[in-house]
Design an enzyme around this catalytic site. Structure first.
Site, PDB file in Angstrom:
ATOM      1  N   ARG A  35       0.934  -1.172   0.245  1.00  0.00           N
ATOM      2  CA  ARG A  35       0.486   0.178   0.356  1.00  0.00           C
ATOM      3  C   ARG A  35       1.017   1.781  -0.327  1.00  0.00           C
ATOM      4  O   ARG A  35       0.760   1.925  -0.336  1.00  0.00           O
ATOM      5  CB  ARG A  35      -0.815  -0.250   1.264  1.00  0.00           C
ATOM      6  CG  ARG A  35      -1.661   1.396   1.355  1.00  0.00           C
ATOM      7  CD  ARG A  35      -3.148   1.224   2.636  1.00  0.00           C
ATOM      8  NE  ARG A  35      -3.338   2.569   2.416  1.00  0.00           N
ATOM      9  CZ  ARG A  35      -4.023   2.424   3.374  1.00  0.00           C
ATOM     10  NH1 ARG A  35      -4.373   2.027   3.928  1.00  0.00           N
ATOM     11  NH2 ARG A  35      -4.832   3.991   3.296  1.00  0.00           N
TER      12      ARG A  35
ATOM     13  N   ASN B  50     -10.743  -4.328  -0.403  1.00  0.00           N
ATOM     14  CA  ASN B  50     -10.521  -3.543  -2.233  1.00  0.00           C
ATOM     15  C   ASN B  50      -9.644  -3.548  -2.722  1.00  0.00           C
ATOM     16  O   ASN B  50      -9.326  -4.387  -2.543  1.00  0.00           O
ATOM     17  CB  ASN B  50     -10.275  -2.234  -0.877  1.00  0.00           C
ATOM     18  CG  ASN B  50     -11.404  -1.257  -0.635  1.00  0.00           C
ATOM     19  OD1 ASN B  50     -12.497  -0.794  -1.062  1.00  0.00           O
ATOM     20  ND2 ASN B  50     -10.659  -0.399   0.986  1.00  0.00           N
TER      21      ASN B  50
ATOM     22  N   CYS C  57     -19.502  -1.931   0.819  1.00  0.00           N
ATOM     23  CA  CYS C  57     -17.726  -0.254   1.130  1.00  0.00           C
ATOM     24  C   CYS C  57     -18.983   0.269   1.890  1.00  0.00           C
ATOM     25  O   CYS C  57     -19.559  -0.192   2.522  1.00  0.00           O
ATOM     26  CB  CYS C  57     -17.456   0.102   0.367  1.00  0.00           C
ATOM     27  SG  CYS C  57     -16.857   1.313   0.289  1.00  0.00           S
ATOM     28  N   ASP C  58     -17.613   0.141   3.356  1.00  0.00           N
ATOM     29  CA  ASP C  58     -17.959   1.270   4.679  1.00  0.00           C
ATOM     30  C   ASP C  58     -18.228   2.489   4.544  1.00  0.00           C
ATOM     31  O   ASP C  58     -18.636   3.430   5.485  1.00  0.00           O
ATOM     32  CB  ASP C  58     -16.933   0.327   6.191  1.00  0.00           C
ATOM     33  CG  ASP C  58     -15.795   0.365   5.520  1.00  0.00           C
ATOM     34  OD1 ASP C  58     -14.918   1.372   5.099  1.00  0.00           O
ATOM     35  OD2 ASP C  58     -15.232   0.950   6.970  1.00  0.00           O
TER      36      ASP C  58
ATOM     37  N   HIS D 127     -16.639   4.096  -4.613  1.00  0.00           N
ATOM     38  CA  HIS D 127     -15.969   5.257  -3.883  1.00  0.00           C
ATOM     39  C   HIS D 127     -15.812   6.598  -5.145  1.00  0.00           C
ATOM     40  O   HIS D 127     -15.379   6.988  -5.427  1.00  0.00           O
ATOM     41  CB  HIS D 127     -14.557   4.641  -4.360  1.00  0.00           C
ATOM     42  CG  HIS D 127     -13.810   4.694  -2.376  1.00  0.00           C
ATOM     43  ND1 HIS D 127     -12.364   4.066  -2.400  1.00  0.00           N
ATOM     44  CD2 HIS D 127     -15.400   3.964  -1.157  1.00  0.00           C
ATOM     45  CE1 HIS D 127     -12.704   2.817  -1.065  1.00  0.00           C
ATOM     46  NE2 HIS D 127     -14.268   2.806  -0.934  1.00  0.00           N
TER      47      HIS D 127
ATOM     48  N   TYR E 118     -15.124  10.568  -1.708  1.00  0.00           N
ATOM     49  CA  TYR E 118     -13.238   9.986  -2.895  1.00  0.00           C
ATOM     50  C   TYR E 118     -13.238  10.884  -4.007  1.00  0.00           C
ATOM     51  O   TYR E 118     -12.939  11.213  -4.542  1.00  0.00           O
ATOM     52  CB  TYR E 118     -13.796   8.473  -3.046  1.00  0.00           C
ATOM     53  CG  TYR E 118     -13.202   8.159  -2.068  1.00  0.00           C
ATOM     54  CD1 TYR E 118     -11.598   8.132  -1.751  1.00  0.00           C
ATOM     55  CD2 TYR E 118     -13.745   7.400  -0.938  1.00  0.00           C
ATOM     56  CE1 TYR E 118     -10.689   6.697  -0.328  1.00  0.00           C
ATOM     57  CE2 TYR E 118     -12.971   6.813   0.241  1.00  0.00           C
ATOM     58  CZ  TYR E 118     -12.106   6.437   0.196  1.00  0.00           C
ATOM     59  OH  TYR E 118     -11.398   5.391   1.252  1.00  0.00           O
TER      60      TYR E 118
ATOM     61  N   ARG F 249      -0.651   8.407   3.792  1.00  0.00           N
ATOM     62  CA  ARG F 249      -1.460   7.294   4.941  1.00  0.00           C
ATOM     63  C   ARG F 249      -1.522   5.582   5.218  1.00  0.00           C
ATOM     64  O   ARG F 249      -1.614   5.255   6.308  1.00  0.00           O
ATOM     65  CB  ARG F 249      -2.970   6.902   4.149  1.00  0.00           C
ATOM     66  CG  ARG F 249      -4.282   6.666   4.279  1.00  0.00           C
ATOM     67  CD  ARG F 249      -4.818   7.260   5.818  1.00  0.00           C
ATOM     68  NE  ARG F 249      -5.703   6.946   6.356  1.00  0.00           N
ATOM     69  CZ  ARG F 249      -5.899   6.647   7.780  1.00  0.00           C
ATOM     70  NH1 ARG F 249      -5.317   7.745   7.896  1.00  0.00           N
ATOM     71  NH2 ARG F 249      -6.648   6.084   8.225  1.00  0.00           N
TER      72      ARG F 249
END
Length: 442
Positions: free
Chosen positions: A93, A147, A169-170, A200, A265, A285
């Site tokens: 990531r 994701n 998706c939360d 998103h 997003y 992040r």
């Protein structure tokens, strides 16, 4: 009520303890007879699983528990597969976020080149889980919140069209929880929403209370000046500095279309240069998460295991993950719950690609989701969504056909990437970084 058997795929995830605590809190709504953890990283899973076993012994000793790296053992005799895997973990990531920033392009885990990179890793992992489920528990349902959900959903639609998989998706739930605070209501269950878009990448078009009162004017008045920012309590998932900025930035996205309320997003697509300007290419992040949530969760898990007790533990219930129980209940008990899911369009948005995986409200029962028709959408959203859905479809085709050309096209088409030259340079660097995880491209 039948007691269910659940396998959590991604047993070593930092989110797993919060989800286990949430499941245990909701046993009256969804009774469970066994919980299994499955992960291909034994060492990482052991840290989380050993602590979760103690949590279960204390809170629900009647539930059988198993941790395993063996697919047959994990996927045999299960009703639900709850999947939240991260292929390449936080280390990759970090690459997804930092490589684009070298080119002054948005570095984000699900949007732009970072999302495409992560998607190319996730497709194979999620397909593998679907195949295990279909082989060992063909009647089970997979509730997938791995994701990047948009690319994963398109991949399962195209490559495993018959699979019993629901992609969720939360983020809309987190945003609706903020809306509830803005409105001074008790629960997002008090809201009836209309929403459409891609994952998103969507907009609320109507928000009413249970009596049918229109709540949009009050929300819009707040969002116009503050975005979704409210006074945050200091606990919970979405409160790091970067999230506070995200919730405030919504006011700029809202200004583009004051008839709707946007998903957070969208800032990455509408104002990519602003996001690059405020990003720290040395500390993204991913670093926040590794230094924050990951250290905290793993530290707490190790403490529980060392003490053989949860006393003094600061692990928290993942409250906003309770939608997973709502979804499992809807299927198990045919409840007809209304939920936002990522489903094949098939005419739900009248003037949009039938094969696009769209995020819209659905009524969920024993046979899965029944999408609620949204009618025609305005040109602004339609144009944006057509461009973005093309990116997602090209990524899946690139993965399936092992096509470097299609991946280059996908990157060039993303609103976050300025031109084809930058797209190509970025692609070459991403291919190199992902050589352990992507198929070889021709």
């Amino acid at each position: 009520m039948k007691k269910h058997s659940i396998v959590i795929a991604g047993g070593g995830s930092t989110f797993t303890p919060g989800i286990v605590l949430m499941l245990l809190e909701n046993l009256d709504r969804l009774p469970i007879r066994q919980i299994k953890f499955y992960d291909n990283d034994k060492e990482r899973q052991d840290i989380v699983a050993d602590a979760c076993e103690i949590i279960m012994k204390e809170k629900a000793p009647e539930i059988q528990f198993l941790k395993t790296t063996d697919p047959k053992e994990a996927f045999t005799d299960v009703d639900f597969v709850m999947a939240h895997i991260r292929v390449g973990k936080y280390k990759m990531r970090e690459m997804d976020e930092k490589i684009p920033l070298k080119y002054d392009v948005v570095g984000q885990e699900t949007c732009g080149p970072g999302g495409i990179s992560y998607g190319m890793r996730s497709i194979g992992g999620v397909i593998e889980l679907v195949d295990y489920m279909e082989k060992y528990s063909p009647d089970a349902w997979m509730l997938n919140y791995s994701n990047p959900a948009a690319i994963v959903a398109e991949a399962t639609r195209k490559l495993r069209p018959q699979a019993k998989i629901l992609n969720i998706c939360d983020m809309p739930i987190a945003i609706e929880n903020l809306m509830v605070k803005i409105l001074g209501l008790k629960s997002r269950k008090d809201l009836t929403v209309r929403y459409y878009g891609l994952n998103h990448f969507g907009w609320w078009t109507s928000i009413m209370d249970k009596e049918g009162h229109d709540l949009m004017p009050k929300l819009k008045a707040h969002v116009k000046d503050n975005g979704y920012a409210v006074d945050f309590d200091e606990s919970g998932q979405h409160v790091d500095e970067s999230w506070k900025h995200t919730f405030e930035k919504v006011k700029d996205v809202y200004a583009l279309d004051p008839d709707t309320l946007p998903n957070t997003y969208l800032k990455y697509y509408m104002y990519p240069q602003d996001e690059v300007a405020k990003a720290n290419p040395e500390y993204t992040r991913a670093n926040e998460v590794m230094d924050g949530r990951e250290k905290h969760v793993f530290g707490e898990c190790k403490k529980i295991t060392a003490n053989q007790s949860t006393e003094g533990s600061t692990l928290e219930i993942d409250e906003h993950a309770s939608y997973i129980v709502d979804l499992a209940r809807a299927i198990a008990y045919n409840t007809g719950e209304r939920m936002l899911l990522i489903v094949e369009n098939k005419g739900a948005i009248a003037n949009f690609d039938d094969t696009a995986m769209v995020e819209i409200p659905c009524i969920v029962g024993a046979n899965g989701p029944e999408p609620i028709t949204q009618g025609e959408i305005p040109r602004f959203q339609k144009g944006l969504m057509e461009q973005q859905v093309a990116v997602e479809k090209l990524v899946v085709e690139a993965w399936e056909e092992r096509s470097r050309q299609k991946l280059w096209q996908a990157l060039t088409l993303s609103r976050t990437v300025p031109n084809g030259r930058v797209a190509k340079e970025l692609m070459e660097e991403l291919i190199e970084a992902n050589n352990m995880f992507w198929p070889e491209l021709n």
